[in-house]
Design an enzyme around this catalytic site. Structure first.
Site, PDB file in Angstrom:
ATOM      1  N   TYR A  24      47.354  11.648  -8.055  1.00 56.51           N
ATOM      2  CA  TYR A  24      47.232  11.945  -6.619  1.00 56.51           C
ATOM      3  C   TYR A  24      45.837  12.523  -6.407  1.00 56.51           C
ATOM      4  O   TYR A  24      44.923  12.300  -7.186  1.00 56.51           O
ATOM      5  CB  TYR A  24      48.372  12.902  -6.232  1.00 56.51           C
ATOM      6  CG  TYR A  24      48.480  13.247  -4.771  1.00 56.51           C
ATOM      7  CD1 TYR A  24      48.439  12.257  -3.784  1.00 56.51           C
ATOM      8  CD2 TYR A  24      48.648  14.574  -4.369  1.00 56.51           C
ATOM      9  CE1 TYR A  24      48.547  12.587  -2.445  1.00 56.51           C
ATOM     10  CE2 TYR A  24      48.764  14.905  -3.034  1.00 56.51           C
ATOM     11  CZ  TYR A  24      48.708  13.914  -2.072  1.00 56.51           C
ATOM     12  OH  TYR A  24      48.821  14.244  -0.752  1.00 56.51           O
ATOM     13  N   LYS A  62      51.251   8.720  -3.712  1.00 58.82           N
ATOM     14  CA  LYS A  62      52.224   9.528  -2.963  1.00 58.82           C
ATOM     15  C   LYS A  62      53.640   9.274  -3.456  1.00 58.82           C
ATOM     16  O   LYS A  62      54.440  10.212  -3.614  1.00 58.82           O
ATOM     17  CB  LYS A  62      52.135   9.191  -1.470  1.00 58.82           C
ATOM     18  CG  LYS A  62      50.995   9.886  -0.741  1.00 58.82           C
ATOM     19  CD  LYS A  62      51.460  11.234  -0.200  1.00 58.82           C
ATOM     20  CE  LYS A  62      50.269  12.040   0.272  1.00 58.82           C
ATOM     21  NZ  LYS A  62      50.343  12.496   1.642  1.00 58.82           N
TER      22      LYS A  62
END
Length: 626
Positions: free
Chosen positions: A146, A217
């Protein structure tokens, strides 16, 4: 009295959450098992031989037992040593550690990209092991899968692409999307993260390469929220790009046309939404990194009809609210003093306006939710964009920013004017909080930080929340060196704590959206709520704010460690489920229908959430012919 009672009601809600963190959960002897997951029953598969080894959903690699190897016709296709889950993790970690030693003295970019490549290869061949590694090392590897590394991955995605992951809908697919969704092999999808690549982090228009952010995500939805990885879907909507470098790049994987705009653009997004909700009526769609021009419009267009939310607007706002409420506590003030805080906001894009709207609503709620309360809350914000302080004298003010434009008479009394610089605004306003959502690295210059020394707060808060790291408005070293140790610091990207000497440490909080969006998604899924309401988002933010103990707050800690993300997500999801029930939005999840859901008390809701969080374990596989 109305204002006082509203203040007390909100305060008591937050205090109740704080007490729940301290009180031990009471286990009732008559408690029921609320799980609706499959448990440890054998899993039926319709593949054998090399097909099963090439399927990342079912492949166990060297962990296949000999009986499974016989059943699935893979004896002889693997080395003979049957390894345990723990041994597989140890082998993988040894590879990564060797890479770390080799790259320690080299440039940072090849180092993090090499780690990402190794993790991605594991993801491609064995999803269960991948998520086990990620969950057990979440603090170390969340920044790899991420932000901030995912930003670098997106920039280089066309060159890194090896194997497709997710779905791609484009302007060329108009009229075909309703049939295209059936090309995805999963009959059930719980979570979609979709982007159009127009504003990836603070990096701008990356076109089709933005799918990397959707993949990252969803990795966190699996690791933090326990969403089943077979039921997640990253999506890229390619409507072209206005990035001239990509348009000229012969290796670019997306449409090499300029972006659609206006009604043509809306028609593409409308068709996509209709298609995915036709096939998967109960799916939740998270919009990610859409440019400000469309982010608010699409949110308002869909939020009352579909189960969707925008993390850049609503997730960022919720995390910021939790941090702001924590800052009130850290300044030694009661929570109901939040409406008195003076806040200077740098940045008026989708994230900045989302935070402003949420903070204004929270303040107004504390003050009684009247028209006067909303006006009073508005007066606590000073918004500065690239042109300076936004006032009513500004021509062509963005409609979303207009409610926060300062009145001319107000700012004249403060010695300010339209277009005043950030340093001038900070110097004259003397804010309690300086909030950065500008995507402009280094914006909090020495002059700005020096101006913050004049804050009327005994412990001013600095929130450089822009991502990735290079876009942070300042570093913790800069903030602590100029302002001293008596500040609250929270950034969007991860930074290490600062050694202040004399045994003192400047704590660097990370205001990371991953504290909220997995719980919002999981809570919405398990409640079966028809929409994601403002109340559910507020409940999530308040739960996060209450998660931190008084002892931690006094040390300047206003956000928890990412190492606790699984527990944080469980609590946030439970708060969202509870709010959905109270708002009569909950329709239930699988065997737990709405009537049964309403019978659960808080402890049982928490148990229900925990029992429905997927964990990476190898099931026994049994072959069955189609």
């Amino acid at each position: 009295m109305a204002i006082f009672s509203n203040q007390m009601r909100l305060s008591s809600t937050l205090l109740k959450r704080l007490h729940q963190r301290v009180a031990a959960a009471v286990n009732s002897s008559s408690s029921r098992n609320f799980t609706t997951t499959e448990g440890h029953r054998p899993t039926i598969v319709h593949k054998r031989s090399l097909d099963i080894l090439h399927d990342p959903w079912f492949n166990k690699g060297t962990a296949f037992s000999f009986t499974e190897r016989d059943r699935l016709h893979i004896r002889g296709l693997l080395p003979p040593n049957v390894m345990s889950f723990e041994q597989q993790i140890a082998r993988f970690m040894a590879d990564l550690k060797r890479l770390e030693v080799q790259a320690r003295d080299g440039p940072s970019d090849p180092y993090v990209l090499a780690k990402w490549r190794i993790l991605n290869r594991l993801h491609d061949r064995n999803e269960t092991l991948y998520y086990k590694v990620l969950m057990e090392n979440i603090e170390e590897y969340a920044p790899i899968v991420y932000t901030p590394t995912v930003g670098l991955v997106c920039q280089k995605y066309s060159g890194l692409f090896r194997r497709p992951r997710g779905m791609y809908f484009s302007a060329e697919d108009r009229g075909e999307m309703m049939s295209m969704v059936y090309n995805w092999p999963a009959d059930q999808v719980d979570m979609i993260v979709v982007t159009d690549g127009s504003r990836i982090l603070g990096l701008g228009d990356l076109g089709i390469q933005g799918i990397g952010i959707a993949i990252g995500k969803l990795d966190l939805y699996v690791a933090a929220a326990g969403i089943n990885p077979q039921r997640v879907l990253p999506v890229m909507i390619d409507v072209g790009t206005d990035n001239e470098n990509l348009l000229k790049d012969p290796l670019y994987l997306g449409l090499q046309d300029h972006r659609l705009d206006g009604e043509e653009y809306i028609e593409v997004i409308d068709e996509f939404m209709e298609a995915v909700f036709t096939r998967w009526p109960h799916v939740i769609v998270q919009f990610e990194d859409f440019q400000s021009k469309w982010a608010f419009k699409l949110l308002q267009r869909y939020r009352n009809n579909y189960r969707m939310f925008n993390d850049d607007i609503q997730g960022t706002a919720g995390v910021a609210i939790a941090g702001l409420l924590g800052a009130v506590r850290a300044q030694g003030r009661p929570m109901i003093d939040f409406p008195k805080m003076k806040i200077v906001v740098a940045g008026a894009g989708s994230a900045g306006i989302g935070v402003l709207n949420a903070a204004r609503k929270t303040m107004a709620r504390m003050l009684g939710n009247t028209e006067i309360a909303f006006e009073s809350a508005r007066s606590q914000f000073w918004v500065v964009d690239a042109k300076g302080l936004i006032t009513e004298a500004r021509e062509n003010v963005d409609p979303d920013a207009r409610p926060f434009a300062r009145k001319i008479k107000e700012i004249e009394r403060q010695g300010l004017s339209e277009g005043a610089t950030l340093a001038e605004v900070v110097r004259e306003v003397k804010p309690d909080v300086l909030l950065g959502l500008s995507a402009c690295g280094g914006l909090f210059s020495k002059e700005v930080l020096e101006a913050l020394k004049h804050s009327t707060s005994t412990r001013p808060a600095i929130f450089p929340m822009s991502n990735p790291t290079r876009n942070a408005e300042c570093t913790p070293e800069e903030a602590f060196s100029i302002l001293g140790e008596n500040i609250i610091f929270a950034s969007g990207s991860p930074f290490k704590d600062v050694d202040l000497g004399n045994g003192h440490v400047g704590h660097c909080n990370q205001a990371n959206n991953m504290f909220l969006f997995p719980g919002i998604g999981l809570g919405t899924l398990l409640s079966g709520s028809r929409i994601v309401s403002d109340g559910m988002l507020q409940a999530a933010a308040e739960c996060l704010a209450a998660y931190i103990t008084e002892e931690e707050v006094l040390k300047g800690i206003i956000y928890p460690s990412i190492s606790r993300i699984r527990d944080i997500t469980k609590e946030v999801a439970a708060a969202v489920v509870k709010e959905a029930i109270e708002e009569d939005l909950a329709e239930g999840y699988r065997e737990m229908d709405s009537r049964e859901l309403r019978k659960l008390d808080e402890a049982q809701i928490s148990e229900f959430v925990e029992n429905n969080m997927w964990s990476p374990d190898y099931p026994t596989l049994v072959y069955k012919k189609d």
